[in-house]
Motif scaffolding. Structure first.
Motif, PDB file in Angstrom:
ATOM      1  N   ASP A  23       0.818  -1.225   0.000  1.00 26.50           N
ATOM      2  CA  ASP A  23       0.000   0.000   0.000  1.00 26.50           C
ATOM      3  C   ASP A  23       0.849   1.270   0.000  1.00 26.50           C
ATOM      4  O   ASP A  23       0.653   2.165   0.819  1.00 26.50           O
ATOM      5  CB  ASP A  23      -0.947  -0.018   1.215  1.00 26.50           C
ATOM      6  N   GLY A  26      -1.091   4.489  -0.469  1.00 30.40           N
ATOM      7  CA  GLY A  26      -1.783   4.917   0.747  1.00 30.40           C
ATOM      8  C   GLY A  26      -0.850   5.555   1.751  1.00 30.40           C
ATOM      9  O   GLY A  26      -1.288   6.300   2.639  1.00 30.40           O
ATOM     10  N   MET A  90      -8.165  -1.360   6.267  1.00 30.12           N
ATOM     11  CA  MET A  90      -8.230  -0.538   5.063  1.00 30.12           C
ATOM     12  C   MET A  90      -9.666  -0.162   4.697  1.00 30.12           C
ATOM     13  O   MET A  90      -9.940   0.969   4.295  1.00 30.12           O
ATOM     14  CB  MET A  90      -7.567  -1.273   3.886  1.00 30.12           C
ATOM     15  N   TYR A 168      -8.047   7.613  -1.203  1.00 29.06           N
ATOM     16  CA  TYR A 168      -9.048   7.029  -0.301  1.00 29.06           C
ATOM     17  C   TYR A 168      -9.811   5.897  -1.002  1.00 29.06           C
ATOM     18  O   TYR A 168      -9.961   4.801  -0.461  1.00 29.06           O
ATOM     19  CB  TYR A 168     -10.013   8.114   0.154  1.00 29.06           C
ATOM     20  N   ARG A 171      -7.568   2.838  -1.678  1.00 30.66           N
ATOM     21  CA  ARG A 171      -7.327   2.090  -0.435  1.00 30.66           C
ATOM     22  C   ARG A 171      -8.522   1.187  -0.097  1.00 30.66           C
ATOM     23  O   ARG A 171      -8.345   0.032   0.288  1.00 30.66           O
ATOM     24  CB  ARG A 171      -7.044   3.066   0.699  1.00 30.66           C
TER      25      ARG A 171
END
Length: 198
Positions: A23, A26, A90, A168, A171
Motif C-alpha cells: 500500500d 496509501g 483498510m 481514499y 485504499r
C-alpha cells in the motif's frame, strides 16, 4: 524454481496482493509528512533495503518455520487472518497495526520498517508461497518494488495525481481485494490441514 513455472494468472494475483499489502500509494501522506518535517528519504536506499529483506525472508522463512516445527499450510492460515485484519483496517479505517518501530533514519524507519516491510507483508509472502510458484512471487515483488521506488522518487507528483479522494477510493478497493484473498487463502489451506488429520 524454473521459468517454466511462470504463470500470468499467478503473477497478476501475487502482484495485486503485494501491491495491496504494501500500500505505498496509501502511505504517500505519511511520506510527505516525513519530508515536510525535514527528514530526508533516499528512494533507492529504501527500495533496495526493502527488496533485499523481503527476498531474504521469502527464502529463509521456511527455515524459520521448520525451526518452530510449523508447516507452510498452518502459516498460510495464520497469514490469512493477518491479511483479513489488514483488509478490515483498510476498508473501515480502523487503526489496528501500530507503527511502533524504533527511531532512526527516515529511509529505514519508519519507511522500510514498518511501512513497506511490515508484519503484514512478511506474513503475506509466506502465505503466497503456499499457493504460488516462487518465481511468480519474486517477479511480482520486483514489480512492486519498482513501483515503490517510483512513488518515493515522485511522492509530490503522485499526491497531486491521485489527490486525497483518489487515494481514499484506491485504499478501500484494495482492502476489498485483500479481504477476498484472505478468505481464499484460509479456505484452501484449512482444507489441506483437515486432510492431513483425516
Amino acid at each position: 524454481m524454473s521459468f517454466s513455472d511462470i504463470s500470468i494468472q499467478e503473477l497478476a494475483s501475487a502482484f495485486m496482493v503485494l501491491f495491496a499489502v504494501i500500500d505505498i500509494t496509501g502511505a504517500v501522506p505519511i511520506i510527505n509528512d516525513i519530508q515536510n518535517n525535514g527528514r530526508k528519504i533516499s528512494a533507492i536506499k529504501a527500495a533496495l533495503a526493502s527488496y533485499i529483506l523481503l527476498v531474504a525472508f521469502l527464502f529463509a522463512g521456511d527455515g524459520l518455520l521448520n525451526l518452530f516445527n510449523v508447516d507452510i499450510s498452518s502459516f498460510a492460515v495464520a497469514g490469512s487472518l493477518v491479511i483479513f485484519v489488514l483488509a478490515v483496517e483498510m476498508i473501515f479505517g480502523i487503526p489496528i497495526f501500530k507503527n511502533d518501530g524504533p527511531s532512526g533514519t527516515a529511509s529505514i524507519v519508519p519507511l522500510v520498517f514498518p511501512l513497506i516491510v511490515g508484519a503484514g507483508t512478511l506474513t503475506t509472502l509466506l502465505a503466497l508461497r503456499a499457493e504460488y510458484h516462487t518465481i511468480n512471487i519474486i517477479i511480482a515483488l520486483t514489480l512492486n518494488i519498482i513501483i515503490v521506488y517510483f512513488v518515493l522518487k515522485n511522492v509530490s507528483l503522485i499526491e497531486k495525481v491521485f489527490g486525497k479522494g483518489g487515494a481514499y477510493i484506491l485504499r478501500k478497493f484494495l482492502g476489498i481485494i485483500l479481504l477476498a484473498i484472505s478468505v481464499k487463502l484460509f479456505t484452501s489451506n484449512l482444507a489441506s490441514l483437515i486432510d492431513i488429520f483425516k
